[in-house]
Design an enzyme around this catalytic site. Structure first.
Site, PDB file in Angstrom:
ATOM      1  N   HIS A 183       0.836  -1.212   0.000  1.00 21.65           N
ATOM      2  CA  HIS A 183       0.000   0.000   0.000  1.00 21.65           C
ATOM      3  C   HIS A 183       0.870   1.262   0.000  1.00 21.65           C
ATOM      4  O   HIS A 183       0.441   2.319   0.477  1.00 21.65           O
ATOM      5  CB  HIS A 183      -0.939   0.038   1.214  1.00 21.65           C
ATOM      6  CG  HIS A 183      -1.833  -1.139   1.339  1.00 21.65           C
ATOM      7  ND1 HIS A 183      -3.082  -1.204   0.756  1.00 21.65           N
ATOM      8  CD2 HIS A 183      -1.650  -2.326   1.984  1.00 21.65           C
ATOM      9  CE1 HIS A 183      -3.640  -2.374   1.036  1.00 21.65           C
ATOM     10  NE2 HIS A 183      -2.790  -3.069   1.772  1.00 21.65           N
ATOM     11  N   SER A 313      15.425  18.882 -16.977  1.00 23.43           N
ATOM     12  CA  SER A 313      14.573  20.062 -16.938  1.00 23.43           C
ATOM     13  C   SER A 313      15.216  21.187 -17.727  1.00 23.43           C
ATOM     14  O   SER A 313      16.438  21.340 -17.740  1.00 23.43           O
ATOM     15  CB  SER A 313      14.349  20.504 -15.495  1.00 23.43           C
ATOM     16  OG  SER A 313      13.667  21.742 -15.442  1.00 23.43           O
ATOM     17  N   LYS A 319      18.643  18.693 -12.478  1.00 25.35           N
ATOM     18  CA  LYS A 319      17.568  17.701 -12.335  1.00 25.35           C
ATOM     19  C   LYS A 319      17.745  16.588 -13.363  1.00 25.35           C
ATOM     20  O   LYS A 319      17.994  16.843 -14.538  1.00 25.35           O
ATOM     21  CB  LYS A 319      16.211  18.374 -12.519  1.00 25.35           C
ATOM     22  CG  LYS A 319      15.023  17.527 -12.074  1.00 25.35           C
ATOM     23  CD  LYS A 319      13.742  18.359 -12.130  1.00 25.35           C
ATOM     24  CE  LYS A 319      12.580  17.636 -11.459  1.00 25.35           C
ATOM     25  NZ  LYS A 319      12.204  16.415 -12.164  1.00 25.35           N
ATOM     26  N   GLU A 326       9.951   5.886 -17.915  1.00 20.08           N
ATOM     27  CA  GLU A 326       8.822   6.655 -18.442  1.00 20.08           C
ATOM     28  C   GLU A 326       8.532   6.286 -19.898  1.00 20.08           C
ATOM     29  O   GLU A 326       7.365   6.155 -20.297  1.00 20.08           O
ATOM     30  CB  GLU A 326       9.119   8.148 -18.327  1.00 20.08           C
ATOM     31  CG  GLU A 326       9.073   8.657 -16.887  1.00 20.08           C
ATOM     32  CD  GLU A 326       9.506  10.107 -16.741  1.00 20.08           C
ATOM     33  OE1 GLU A 326       9.346  10.652 -15.649  1.00 20.08           O
ATOM     34  OE2 GLU A 326      10.013  10.687 -17.732  1.00 20.08           O
TER      35      GLU A 326
END
Length: 466
Positions: A183, A313, A319, A326
């Site tokens: 969870h 980015s 970053k 992805e």
């Protein structure tokens, strides 16, 4: 400069065709009729269709239905189509007649033109190249052939590579004990190798599911001709065709057990697509685990660091994002979307023919191709190269209040829950609170709360009282 044209004729009359095109009137009509997507039939499908025409000509030669010189010229031309030498000569849109008749005639016309040039005399696209065939059996056959060939040659090797890469990473870096999560909440610990074994087995099950489906994809419609009765095909054509394809490809293709089914329904392609969707679900699970484990590097889990492949980015310097997982997730979304279209296409068998064959071919072949590529990229550019942040993983395990579960057999659930809640609320080590709340010694707690034995299950042994 205006394009030069020639005039071709078919049963409907005259058609203007580009002067240098190998195709004829029926192909040109389809080009004019279907200016829809700009997407042509996939290379893998054209390869399979070339193979269909090559094998058909050889079988017709052996059955004495075609003169040897004509059959050999057709076979040589079809082999060039199979190899991709003439892909520019297949201009018809995927979204065309549902039987794929336009693409079948495109192949017949191109191969006839090439064979005529090779032979020095006229080879007819219908009478010779299409002898003993119909679009209604050749296109389903090319669909099954292309799906099976791409799955055998591309997808299964890619899945095996992904599995092997996961297993190699587990063997190299898997001994460290990490926090388990259910969870998205802290749970009992496990070794990294155990987590990775779950991924590897998911991939293995995907392979097994796909392999279990393939025997039905290996059944070929060729020989059914227009409606499944085999009209205009030699009685031995279907069996000889399938046997020769099996010999050429080293894949156990066979004549369909029921040619009426193979023309009217594409349930086996729907089944294969379902297995591709299940494989996509497995890849989604693995990709999301990688993203969560990589999250941070400060405010996330930070258990691993995926390879830094590109700036993440345009505005935030330094970053770095999990770009490979992805990309894999987007592939999986496309595969799931393709499966929805394939399901609709598969139910479009009306009486004796399915009439969404080009759509089925386009989607199932894209799913196979994308999944194969994504699995290799995920293996090579994410899993093989991620580094394990051992200090961070150990820190999280040490602070995990759920380790108190190991004390349940000794002190009982209620006191264990009290200790866990207090440790969490006070931001203290579980062991320190347990020393205050129980009669267990520090040595006993060190043994009971050691996360390593917990990874192998069983009941924790210990003495003492609540």
């Amino acid at each position: 400069m205006a394009q030069m044209h020639r005039v071709e004729k078919d049963s409907m009359g005259e058609v203007r065709v580009p002067a240098d095109a190998l195709w004829g009137a029926q192909t040109q009509r389809a080009v004019d009729n279907f200016p829809i997507s700009g997407q042509r039939m996939p290379r893998a499908f054209l390869r399979a269709l070339g193979l269909v025409k090559r094998i058909a000509s050889e079988v017709n030669r052996d059955l004495k239905l075609l003169p040897a010189d004509v059959a050999d010229a057709i076979a040589a031309a079809a082999k060039e189509v199979e190899a991709g030498d003439h892909d520019a000569q297949f201009p018809i849109d995927v979204f065309q007649t549902g039987s794929g008749t336009s693409t079948n005639m495109n192949a017949n016309e191109v191969i006839a033109a090439l064979a005529s040039k090779r032979l020095g005399k006229k080879v007819h696209p219908n009478n010779d190249v299409n002898l003993g065939q119909s679009s209604n059996d050749s296109i389903p056959t090319a669909l099954h052939l292309s799906a099976a060939l791409e799955t055998h040659e591309q997808l299964i090797p890619a899945l095996l590579h992904l599995k092997a890469t996961i297993e190699a990473k587990a063997a190299k870096d898997g001994a460290i004990v990490k926090t388990g999560r259910t969870h998205l909440m802290d749970a009992m610990p496990l070794r990294l190798e155990q987590q990775l074994s779950g991924w590897a087995h998911q991939v293995q099950l995907s392979i097994e599911r796909i392999q279990a489906t393939l025997p039905r994809v290996h059944e070929l419609a060729q020989g059914g001709t227009a409606v499944g009765t085999g009209v205009n095909a030699h009685p031995e054509f279907a069996a000889r065709f399938a046997a020769r394809v099996a010999a050429v490809t080293a894949i156990p293709f066979a004549k369909s057990r029921n040619l009426f089914t193979s023309l009217a329904a594409q349930d086996s392609i729907v089944e294969l697509s379902g297995q591709l969707k299940a494989t996509a679900a497995a890849v989604i699970k693995i990709s999301n685990d990688l993203r969560w484990m990589n999250s941070g590097p400060i405010a996330g889990l930070g258990e691993i660091a995926l390879p830094a492949l590109q700036p993440g980015s345009s505005i935030m310097p330094g970053k770095v994002n999990p770009v490979i997982p992805e990309a894999a997730l987007m592939v999986c979304a496309q595969v799931i979307g393709n499966d929805a279209a394939i399901t609709l296409g598969g139910q479009s068998g009306v009486f004796e023919l399915n009439v969404m064959l080009p759509l089925l071919a386009r989607n199932v072949l894209e799913s196979v191709r994308l999944l194969a590529a994504a699995c290799r990229v995920l293996a090579d550019k994410a899993i093989a190269g991620f580094t394990v942040n051992g200090a961070r993983i150990t820190e999280l395990v040490d602070k995990n209040p759920i380790l108190v579960t190991a004390l349940n057999p000794v002190i009982g659930y209620d006191l264990a829950a009290k200790i866990a809640k207090r440790a969490y609320a006070e931001g203290r080590r579980l062991k320190d609170v347990a020393l205050e709340e129980t009669k267990l010694t520090a040595a006993e707690l060190d043994k009971l709360l050691d996360p390593r034995p917990m990874c192998d299950g069983g009941i924790v042994e210990g003495a003492g009282g609540g």
